[in-house]
Design a protein around this motif. Structure first.
Motif, PDB file in Angstrom:
ATOM      1  N   THR A   1      -2.002   3.946  -9.487  1.00  0.00           N
ATOM      2  CA  THR A   1      -0.922   4.197 -10.424  1.00  0.00           C
ATOM      3  C   THR A   1      -0.671   2.929 -11.221  1.00  0.00           C
ATOM      4  N   ALA A   2      -0.762   3.022 -12.538  1.00  0.00           N
ATOM      5  CA  ALA A   2      -0.486   1.872 -13.402  1.00  0.00           C
ATOM      6  C   ALA A   2       1.001   1.828 -13.722  1.00  0.00           C
TER       7      ALA A   2
ATOM      8  N   ALA B   1      -3.771   7.721   2.103  1.00  0.00           N
ATOM      9  CA  ALA B   1      -3.507   8.137   3.485  1.00  0.00           C
ATOM     10  C   ALA B   1      -2.521   7.213   4.183  1.00  0.00           C
ATOM     11  N   GLY B   2      -1.396   6.946   3.540  1.00  0.00           N
ATOM     12  CA  GLY B   2      -0.370   6.121   4.163  1.00  0.00           C
ATOM     13  C   GLY B   2      -0.560   4.631   3.996  1.00  0.00           C
ATOM     14  N   LYS B   3      -1.691   4.212   3.456  1.00  0.00           N
ATOM     15  CA  LYS B   3      -1.931   2.793   3.208  1.00  0.00           C
ATOM     16  C   LYS B   3      -1.712   2.498   1.731  1.00  0.00           C
ATOM     17  N   ALA B   4      -1.267   1.293   1.444  1.00  0.00           N
ATOM     18  CA  ALA B   4      -0.983   0.914   0.063  1.00  0.00           C
ATOM     19  C   ALA B   4      -1.202  -0.579  -0.118  1.00  0.00           C
ATOM     20  N   CYS B   5      -1.584  -0.953  -1.308  1.00  0.00           N
ATOM     21  CA  CYS B   5      -1.651  -2.353  -1.727  1.00  0.00           C
ATOM     22  C   CYS B   5      -1.424  -2.374  -3.232  1.00  0.00           C
TER      23      CYS B   5
ATOM     24  N   LEU C   1      -0.847  -0.045  -8.462  1.00  0.00           N
ATOM     25  CA  LEU C   1      -0.465   0.313  -7.099  1.00  0.00           C
ATOM     26  C   LEU C   1      -1.525   1.259  -6.550  1.00  0.00           C
ATOM     27  N   PHE C   2      -2.186   0.864  -5.455  1.00  0.00           N
ATOM     28  CA  PHE C   2      -3.240   1.661  -4.842  1.00  0.00           C
ATOM     29  C   PHE C   2      -2.709   2.293  -3.557  1.00  0.00           C
ATOM     30  N   THR C   3      -2.933   3.591  -3.384  1.00  0.00           N
ATOM     31  CA  THR C   3      -2.464   4.306  -2.194  1.00  0.00           C
ATOM     32  C   THR C   3      -3.574   5.203  -1.670  1.00  0.00           C
TER      33      THR C   3
END
Length: 467
Positions: A331-332, A360-364, A356-358
């Protein structure tokens, strides 16, 4: 449209300068200096008026390539070498000077003294321009095929001429236009009041209103105006010859005199679908290469683009594709997070990380910065503060938090990891290779996806390759 100096040689070599270099006045002809260029006093006066007329935001730049209400000026008035000077800012593009010379501002990645390095800088700029969704740059030729040695203005004009030629081959559209005239026979609608007033003594004539199927419609008027502009501004024989040939196809069309009104009158339907690429170039060239509101007698014509915005959009598009191939969603300009959770019963200070990278419950998350970074000492503390706020707020639900700072470069390399919260919150500094569209973030996404968040004691586990 501002009229350039008539006796100027249209094939004069453009002047080249990098962002944050200096433009100084000279009584003699323009020349290249160690950290900038000199221009004639007349050209410098015009550039100075461009820099100091109001604030160069929406009213001054042809396009506001930013989410901000006002953008930074393209030139900053300063002193250099004991005399008045203008320093270019974080913009790239072309500026047409009153003398007829073209000032080309290139990214700061390479020196502009060497034609080969200059071509590499121009190729990188063209590659970033192709990622702009609302502009016609997607159709720009590949700079690796020998086009990067042409000036930017000639590349833009050449592409417009090619799109116009394609339009003519598919057919120029006509439209029924209502006209009023005195005729020797009755056709259409007789305008009785005007007929009595104008032809009372000429009973053999009728003043009528009728429709004619003509090419003189807003779309064609804009294209002819842009063709005349290309013929006047181009310095290459091929572009000028193509413009003359294409103008013959529009001999029955008058050039647009009210550009904004004709742009607003353009129709969008399937019969005019083949007009879309050419009209996109018309909008860019007519609005961009028109005089900005400036004080004084001299005018500069400019087409400039914000490099931080271009870099952000380019990285977002390329890394978004790489992330989707690995099963991540990107998501930009992600919204919905606030630095202040409650202020007068409402959240305040919204946070919007660039990427924003997502999965399966993980994000960075990642943030892009248009700055040249050689080592850890070049990283701005303000960038670190910003990423700390993003990491601790947007990734608060992650047991191990990974954030990335991405800087432009021509090689890919990573610096040692910065730890915000010991092993639980880490900042990775990466460089994005703009020549090969390579960055180590995709590999980090694979590591984050495969690595467990924590061991059985609740301690974070370092990813393979981490330091």
């Amino acid at each position: 449209m501002t009229r350039l100096k008539q006796d100027a040689d249209p094939i004069m070599e453009p002047l080249f300068v990098r962002e944050y270099e200096y433009v100084t006045p000279s009584r003699n002809c323009a020349a290249r200096e160690r950290d900038g260029i000199t221009v004639t006093g007349r050209d410098f006066t015009a550039l100075k008026q461009l820099a100091i007329s109001r604030r160069q935001g929406r009213a001054q730049l042809p396009f506001n390539l930013s989410d901000e209400a006002e953008t930074a000026p393209a030139f900053r008035l300063c002193a250099h070498g004991g005399k008045e000077a203008l320093q270019t800012q974080c913009y790239a593009g072309v500026v047409l000077l009153p003398s007829g010379r073209c000032l080309e501002i290139l990214p700061k990645l390479f020196p502009v003294d060497d034609p080969a390095l200059r071509g590499r800088s121009r190729a990188i700029l063209l590659n970033m321009l192709r990622t702009l969704p609302d502009f016609p740059f997607r159709s720009l030729p590949d700079a690796t095929l020998g086009h990067a040695d042409l000036p930017l203005l000639e590349i833009f004009l050449s592409r417009f001429l090619q799109e116009t030629g394609s339009l003519i081959r598919k057919g120029i559209c006509c439209d029924y236009l209502s006209t009023e005239s005195g005729e020797t026979f009755l056709r259409g609608k007789l305008l009785l009041q005007e007929h009595i007033r104008l032809h009372a003594a000429h009973r053999d004539r009728f003043y009528v209103q009728h429709d004619e199927f003509l090419q003189d419609r807003p779309e064609n008027r804009l294209i002819k105006r842009t063709l005349l502009l290309a013929l006047r501004l181009s310095g290459t024989a091929s572009n000028r010859r193509a413009a003359r040939m294409l103008l013959d196809a529009f001999h029955a069309v008058s050039a647009s005199r009210r550009i904004r009104a004709d742009l607003a009158s353009c129709r969008k339907d399937r019969n005019l679908a083949h007009y879309t690429p050419a009209l996109a170039w018309c909008r860019l060239l007519l609005c961009g290469l028109s005089p900005a509101p400036q004080s004084g007698e001299l005018r500069c014509i400019s087409l400039l683009f914000s490099l931080p915005y271009l870099f952000e959009r380019h990285v977002a598009q390329m890394l978004g594709k790489a992330a989707r191939l690995r099963g991540w969603n990107m998501t930009a300009q992600a919204s919905g997070h606030f630095l202040v959770e409650e202020h007068h019963n409402l959240p305040a200070v919204p946070l919007r990380p660039d990427l924003l990278f997502t999965r399966a419950g993980k994000a960075c998350l990642a943030d892009t910065k248009w700055k040249i970074m050689e080592n850890s000492n070049d990283i701005s503390p303000h960038d670190m503060y910003q990423l700390f706020a993003y990491t601790e707020t947007c990734l608060r639900e992650q047991s191990v938090r990974h954030s990335f700072l991405i800087y432009p470069a021509v090689t890919t390399r990573a610096l040692p990891v910065f730890h915000f919260r010991r092993e639980r919150s880490m900042l990775h500094v990466l460089t994005y290779d703009l020549e090969h569209d390579a960055c180590g973030l995709a590999e980090w996404l694979a590591r984050i996806d495969s690595a467990p968040d924590a061991d059985k004691h609740g301690h974070a586990v370092l990813l393979p390759g981490g330091t």
